[in-house]
Structures are given as structure tokens and as C-alpha cells.
Design a protein around this motif. Structure first.
Motif, PDB file in Angstrom:
ATOM      1  N   PHE A 283       0.837  -1.214   0.000  1.00 50.39           N
ATOM      2  CA  PHE A 283       0.000   0.000   0.000  1.00 50.39           C
ATOM      3  C   PHE A 283       0.864   1.253   0.000  1.00 50.39           C
ATOM      4  O   PHE A 283       1.987   1.234   0.485  1.00 50.39           O
ATOM      5  CB  PHE A 283      -0.895   0.085   1.249  1.00 50.39           C
ATOM      6  CG  PHE A 283      -1.108  -1.211   1.960  1.00 50.39           C
ATOM      7  CD1 PHE A 283      -1.919  -2.183   1.392  1.00 50.39           C
ATOM      8  CD2 PHE A 283      -0.489  -1.467   3.183  1.00 50.39           C
ATOM      9  CE1 PHE A 283      -2.117  -3.383   2.044  1.00 50.39           C
ATOM     10  CE2 PHE A 283      -0.688  -2.669   3.837  1.00 50.39           C
ATOM     11  CZ  PHE A 283      -1.511  -3.631   3.267  1.00 50.39           C
ATOM     12  N   GLU A 284       0.285   2.315  -0.508  1.00 51.54           N
ATOM     13  CA  GLU A 284       0.990   3.584  -0.514  1.00 51.54           C
ATOM     14  C   GLU A 284      -0.046   4.700  -0.654  1.00 51.54           C
ATOM     15  O   GLU A 284      -0.993   4.562  -1.421  1.00 51.54           O
ATOM     16  CB  GLU A 284       1.967   3.617  -1.697  1.00 51.54           C
ATOM     17  CG  GLU A 284       2.861   4.823  -1.718  1.00 51.54           C
ATOM     18  CD  GLU A 284       4.013   4.633  -2.716  1.00 51.54           C
ATOM     19  OE1 GLU A 284       4.855   3.745  -2.485  1.00 51.54           O
ATOM     20  OE2 GLU A 284       4.042   5.353  -3.721  1.00 51.54           O
ATOM     21  N   THR A 285       0.129   5.796   0.114  1.00 53.04           N
ATOM     22  CA  THR A 285      -0.831   6.898   0.017  1.00 53.04           C
ATOM     23  C   THR A 285      -0.198   8.099  -0.660  1.00 53.04           C
ATOM     24  O   THR A 285       0.892   8.527  -0.283  1.00 53.04           O
ATOM     25  CB  THR A 285      -1.309   7.332   1.416  1.00 53.04           C
ATOM     26  OG1 THR A 285      -1.783   6.190   2.117  1.00 53.04           O
ATOM     27  CG2 THR A 285      -2.419   8.370   1.295  1.00 53.04           C
ATOM     28  N   LYS A 286      -0.900   8.621  -1.665  1.00 50.03           N
ATOM     29  CA  LYS A 286      -0.430   9.821  -2.357  1.00 50.03           C
ATOM     30  C   LYS A 286      -1.527  10.880  -2.332  1.00 50.03           C
ATOM     31  O   LYS A 286      -2.695  10.585  -2.079  1.00 50.03           O
ATOM     32  CB  LYS A 286      -0.136   9.495  -3.833  1.00 50.03           C
ATOM     33  CG  LYS A 286       1.024   8.559  -4.056  1.00 50.03           C
ATOM     34  CD  LYS A 286       2.386   9.227  -3.989  1.00 50.03           C
ATOM     35  CE  LYS A 286       2.620  10.244  -5.090  1.00 50.03           C
ATOM     36  NZ  LYS A 286       3.948  10.857  -5.021  1.00 50.03           N
ATOM     37  N   LEU A 287      -1.116  12.139  -2.574  1.00 49.97           N
ATOM     38  CA  LEU A 287      -2.090  13.205  -2.769  1.00 49.97           C
ATOM     39  C   LEU A 287      -2.113  13.483  -4.273  1.00 49.97           C
ATOM     40  O   LEU A 287      -1.200  14.113  -4.795  1.00 49.97           O
ATOM     41  CB  LEU A 287      -1.670  14.460  -2.004  1.00 49.97           C
ATOM     42  CG  LEU A 287      -1.580  14.325  -0.487  1.00 49.97           C
ATOM     43  CD1 LEU A 287      -1.068  15.612   0.137  1.00 49.97           C
ATOM     44  CD2 LEU A 287      -2.936  13.969   0.103  1.00 49.97           C
ATOM     45  N   PRO A 288      -3.139  13.020  -4.973  1.00 47.17           N
ATOM     46  CA  PRO A 288      -3.160  13.149  -6.439  1.00 47.17           C
ATOM     47  C   PRO A 288      -3.066  14.605  -6.903  1.00 47.17           C
ATOM     48  O   PRO A 288      -2.517  14.873  -7.976  1.00 47.17           O
ATOM     49  CB  PRO A 288      -4.511  12.542  -6.834  1.00 47.17           C
ATOM     50  CG  PRO A 288      -4.868  11.643  -5.698  1.00 47.17           C
ATOM     51  CD  PRO A 288      -4.301  12.284  -4.469  1.00 47.17           C
ATOM     52  N   LEU A 289      -3.549  15.547  -6.100  1.00 47.78           N
ATOM     53  CA  LEU A 289      -3.497  16.953  -6.507  1.00 47.78           C
ATOM     54  C   LEU A 289      -2.132  17.575  -6.220  1.00 47.78           C
ATOM     55  O   LEU A 289      -1.838  18.679  -6.667  1.00 47.78           O
ATOM     56  CB  LEU A 289      -4.588  17.756  -5.788  1.00 47.78           C
ATOM     57  CG  LEU A 289      -6.026  17.295  -6.059  1.00 47.78           C
ATOM     58  CD1 LEU A 289      -7.028  18.128  -5.271  1.00 47.78           C
ATOM     59  CD2 LEU A 289      -6.337  17.377  -7.553  1.00 47.78           C
ATOM     60  N   HIS A 290      -1.298  16.884  -5.450  1.00 48.22           N
ATOM     61  CA  HIS A 290       0.027  17.411  -5.118  1.00 48.22           C
ATOM     62  C   HIS A 290       1.070  16.316  -5.292  1.00 48.22           C
ATOM     63  O   HIS A 290       1.687  15.873  -4.328  1.00 48.22           O
ATOM     64  CB  HIS A 290       0.031  17.951  -3.683  1.00 48.22           C
ATOM     65  CG  HIS A 290      -1.055  18.934  -3.433  1.00 48.22           C
ATOM     66  ND1 HIS A 290      -0.892  20.283  -3.637  1.00 48.22           N
ATOM     67  CD2 HIS A 290      -2.334  18.770  -3.049  1.00 48.22           C
ATOM     68  CE1 HIS A 290      -2.030  20.906  -3.374  1.00 48.22           C
ATOM     69  NE2 HIS A 290      -2.923  20.005  -3.011  1.00 48.22           N
ATOM     70  N   GLN A 332       1.752  22.798   3.334  1.00 52.48           N
ATOM     71  CA  GLN A 332       1.555  23.320   1.988  1.00 52.48           C
ATOM     72  C   GLN A 332       0.085  23.469   1.628  1.00 52.48           C
ATOM     73  O   GLN A 332      -0.268  24.253   0.751  1.00 52.48           O
ATOM     74  CB  GLN A 332       2.288  22.441   0.976  1.00 52.48           C
ATOM     75  CG  GLN A 332       3.797  22.609   1.077  1.00 52.48           C
ATOM     76  CD  GLN A 332       4.565  21.755   0.073  1.00 52.48           C
ATOM     77  OE1 GLN A 332       4.059  21.383  -0.971  1.00 52.48           O
ATOM     78  NE2 GLN A 332       5.809  21.439   0.398  1.00 52.48           N
ATOM     79  N   LEU A 333      -0.780  22.738   2.310  1.00 56.71           N
ATOM     80  CA  LEU A 333      -2.214  22.841   2.038  1.00 56.71           C
ATOM     81  C   LEU A 333      -2.899  23.791   3.017  1.00 56.71           C
ATOM     82  O   LEU A 333      -4.124  23.838   3.081  1.00 56.71           O
ATOM     83  CB  LEU A 333      -2.868  21.456   2.128  1.00 56.71           C
ATOM     84  CG  LEU A 333      -2.363  20.413   1.146  1.00 56.71           C
ATOM     85  CD1 LEU A 333      -3.070  19.082   1.360  1.00 56.71           C
ATOM     86  CD2 LEU A 333      -2.585  20.886  -0.277  1.00 56.71           C
TER      87      LEU A 333
END
Length: 433
Positions: A283-290, A332-333
Motif C-alpha cells: 500500500f501507498e498513500t499519495k495526494l493526487p493533486l500534489h 503546503q495545504l
RNA sequence: GACAUUGUAGCUCAGUUGGUUAGAGCAUCGGUUUGUGGUUCCGAGGGUCGUGGGUUCGAGACCCAUCAUUGUCCCCA
């Protein structure tokens, strides 16, 4: 001497620590809710405990200490928390199985720092691992924990990508290649979220992967219906891949029971992950918008790692939440408030006449649980107010001579600037408005 | 490790084809006649212009070297 911080390491000032502490306290409470207990291991390990577990690339990033180099006792800073934990398991056979632990500690990697992407040489990993069971319930729970922590912290657009090493091994077989190509193929197709297929194809060609194999991989990856069900048909003659697909089917069923929002996770055949020790679901979590911010979390099943260390087999799965990545993303958000202290009330230091009553008031407020501080110097009011302002302390209490005579106190709310005269006993009521 | 980028005050930067004593904003500290911050006004401190060499009457600007920085790639949390 020029004061400087070690490259890739950082000082955390109070305003940063308050947020970091909040993030880890959210994690701790979620970890405990899922039945995990804390563990801590040394920052330093014998080098041979660490080498040969992560793969060639990663081995080079281990921080070796300039101490007994070349001998059996050569030492290094730990590269992650999974391998030290596996060592603990190998050394403590008496522990109740399944053993579930969480561990929040810094780790070190001799990497090129890229702060904007949340990449450092010293960073904190927050790990949850379960040893001693092959049940997919564990894998699903680890995904649920990732989801819950990020949700509570206020993340909306995150995507937990899920894949399985068994399927990736199957992919190599499917393309007509031997298992040794799996690593190279994975590393290339892993870039598909950032780069177009043409680049990936070029890379595969450079690695001398036969054209026919590349075509087969392309057809599968870019195919319209890249679902688990369709892969089952493609991989019909590859038992290992089918096993991997079954595992994912089970996980997805469990995620539904756990009411994980399906917009926050997905099956992604191109997810590979670099560490060698994974054997099953990953598994891996990304922020698709960043996309420039590296993965927030990562993990997977590593059923053979303990066996590598102790010779005794023990299945295991775990995740690592990246405190620094999560913090970088929140920063950053604009998800972090500008809090600089926990103090709710500052009592002004007015004069020698009001000194004792002010301190009595200080003690009284602390006794009822209000975080309060007293300005230690008998400085000008301007200075004291400006201190409260700088630290964003919401209230200033003034117990001056006039207030003392009246038996009251002045309470100023800093944000609005409103100041009122109140009874001492009404403070709690006033500041909780 | 590969390619690119930038080094001037604590921070962000200006500095015109090389020309007196290198500037601004923010930040810091002090003052604005003494019981009030964030908003006004005045003032102060703070820079051997990354380092070493070269060109020149003269270099923060040009050349070479070196160190560092930042970004992308690689890989990851």
C-alpha cells in the motif's frame, strides 16, 4: 564556528512541535483503538542486522557509523523501524501471537534532501505492524488505520493505492520473463503516475526487456478494464498471481465492511514499492493533486523477513505513516493554524502591590485546568501585551490596583481587543465562551 | 550519482553597459511623557557582497577555480 543544522535534519520550534505532537497524538489514539501497543528500539543497530533486507539501492542509504568498520560489531543508524522490530520478534519468542505494536521514532537515510517534497535525512516514521498471522483482516485494518488517521487530520483528497507483489511477479511471468526481471519492470511501471507510457517503454527497452514482453505489459496496463476480475482471466495459468488477486478481493470486501470511502483507495497495478522484503499486498498513500509531495504512507506484507533474521518463519504486515510527509503536506495545504503556545491566559505583572494576588490568581486558574502563565518581569504593559500577541495567547488578565480595590479583574480578549471587568469566579465562564 | 539553478543584512530580495561611504521591505531592539498588543510616527543595531585567485586605474557586477544552495531525475516516509 558557524552554527548550523546537519544537512537534511531540522530543529523543530514550538509552533512546529505543537502540530507534530497533535499529529502523533491522533496516530497514537487510532493505533491504540485498533489494539496496538507501543514499542521502542535503539536508534543504533549492528550493521549486519540492517544490510541485505532492503535491497541494493536502499543498503547504500544506510547511515554507517565510523566505529569498528569492517568488524562484526560495525554499527549503523536504523534505516526504518520494520527491520529492528523484526529483530525484536526474533529475539522474543515468548510474546503472544499475533503481536501488534506501534512505534514512533526517527530514522536516518543518507539521501539527498528535498524539503519541498518532504524528503529528509532524519525523519520520523510512525509504524504499525502485526506479526504472526497471514489473515487479510490485518492488511485491511492497516489500510483502515491509514484512512482514519488522515481523515481525522482533515485530509480529503488522498488516495491509498493497493497492489500485490504476487500479482507483479505474475506480470513478469505473463510477459514471458523470468522472475529476476520483476524488480526492473516494477521500478519502471511505478513511474506511470508521473510519466507517460512512452517514457516507461523507453526505459524498459533500455533495460533490454524484449519487445514482445513490453507489448504484453503495455496491453495489460493500458487496457480499458484493468480490474481484478479481468486480471483473473489474463493470469488464469499463473497460480501465484491468482493468489494475489484473491488476497486483494478479500481486502476490498473487508474495506467495505469497515466503511472506508471507496474514493480514497484503489487497486493500482503499477504500484511497486522499492523495498525488497514485501511479499504480498502493498500500500501507498499519495495526494493526487500534489504529486510532488512524496508518499504520505507506505506499507505491505512481508511474510519472509523474520525468517531471514531468525530462521523461523513468521508472517507479518505493517504500515509506516510519514510524520514529516504528513506535516509537509498539511503545511503546503494550509491545514495548520498559527498556534505558538498552549497558554490560554496571560496574567500581566502589574506592580509590587498586585504581585501576590496575581500569583494567587495564577495558581487558582491552573488548579481548574486553564493553561496560564504570569509575565515574570514587571515590564511595561506594552511589552507584556505584545508578548501575548506574539504568542497568540487569546486572553490577558489584568489585576491592577484599581481592580484590586474593586475586588474584580480585567479580562482582555486579544483578537477583538474587547476588555471587560469581571468577578474572579466568572473567569472560566468568560473564556470558554 | 546525472542535469540544471542560485550564492548581497536574521529572512525575502534590489543593485541599471564595471565608477564615491552597498540599499529596501519584513524581522529585532529602543522611543512615541509612564494602565494596553496586533494598525501610526521617529530612531538604532546588523553586511570583509559564499571562498580563493585573475582581468582592470577601479569588481557586488566580468573570467577561472572551489565550496555551498535549491530544483528535477533516481529512490522513498
Amino acid at each position: 564556528m558557524n552554527p548550523r543544522v546537519f544537512k537534511g535534519a531540522r530543529d523543530f520550534l514550538p509552533e512546529q512541535m505543537l502540530h507534530r505532537e497533535r499529529i502523533t497524538s491522533v496516530m497514537r489514539s487510532v493505533f491504540k483503538k485498533y489494539g496496538f501497543a507501543p514499542l521502542e528500539t535503539p536508534a543504533i543497530e549492528y550493521l549486519d542486522t540492517l544490510t541485505g533486507k532492503y535491497g541494493e539501492d536502499a543498503d547504500r542509504l544506510i547511515y554507517r557509523l565510523d566505529y569498528k568498520i569492517g568488524s562484526k560489531d560495525a554499527a549503523a543508524l536504523h534505516y526504518d523501524l520494520t527491520v529492528p522490530f523484526s529483530r525484536v520478534m526474533a529475539m522474543n519468542p515468548h510474546l503472544a501471537i499475533p503481536f501488534k505494536r506501534y512505534q514512533i521514532q526517527p530514522v536516518w537515510r543518507a539521501d539527498r534532501p528535498q524539503p519541498h517534497q518532504g524528503r529528509f535525512r532524519e525523519f520520523t516514521q510512525c509504524d504499525c505492524d502485526v506479526m504472526g498471522t497471514k489473515s487479510m483482516v490485518v492488511d485491511a485494518e492497516l489500510i483502515a488505520i491509514t484512512y482514519e488517521v488522515l481523515k481525522v487530520l482533515g485530509f480529503e483528497n488522498f488516495l491509498i493505492k493497493i497492489n500485490n507483489r504476487k500479482i507483479l511477479n505474475g506480470l513478469t511471468q505473463y510477459a514471458g520473463l523470468t522472475a529476476e526481471f520483476t524488480g526492473e519492470i516494477c521500478r519502471s511501471i511505478d513511474k506511470l503516475d508521473k510519466a507517460p507510457w512512452e517514457e516507461v517503454e523507453k526505459e524498459l527497452e533500455e533495460k533490454n526487456i524484449p519487445k514482445t514482453a513490453i507489448e504484453k505489459i503495455k496491453a495489460l496496463l493500458l487496457g480499458k478494464n484493468l480490474s481484478i476480475e479481468n486480471l483473473r482471466i489474463a493470469f488464469a495459468n499463473i497460480p501465484l498471481a491468482l493468489e494475489g488477486l484473491d488476497e486483494l478481493t478479500e481486502i476490498f470486501k473487508l474495506l467495505e465492511i469497515f466503511e472506508i470511502d471507496s474514493k480514497n483507495y484503489t487497486f493500482d497495478l503499477s504500484l511497486a514499492r522499492g523495498l525488497d522484503y514485501y511479499t504480498g499486498p502493498i500500500f501507498e498513500t499519495k495526494l493526487p493533486l500534489h504529486p510532488h509531495i512524496g508518499s504520505l504512507t507506505g506499507g505491505g506484507r512481508y511474510d519472509e523477513l523474520i525468517g531471514l533474521i531468525s530462521g523461523k518463519e513468521m508472517p507479518a504486515a505493517g504500515i509506516s505513516l510519514g510524520l514529516d510527509r504528513i506535516y509537509t503536506a498539511m503545511e503546503q495545504l494550509n491545514m495548520l493554524s498559527d498556534i505558538k503556545t498552549s497558554t490560554k491566559v496571560l496574567i500581566a505583572n502589574f506592580s509590587s502591590e498586585t504581585y501576590v494576588p496575581s500569583l494567587q490568581l495564577l495558581h487558582q486558574l491552573r488548579a481548574i485546568g486553564i493553561p496560564t502563565e504570569f509575565f515574570p518581569e514587571q515590564a511595561k504593559m506594552k511589552k507584556q501585551f505584545s508578548y501575548a500577541d506574539k504568542l497568540s495567547i487569546p486572553y490577558v488578565l489584568i489585576l491592577g490596583e484599581e481592580e484590586l480595590k474593586m475586588g474584580k479583574i480585567s479580562l482582555k480578549e486579544m483578537k477583538s481587543g474587547d476588555q471587560i471587568l469581571i468577578e474572579i469566579n466568572d473567569i472560566e465562564k468568560e473564556i470558554s465562551k
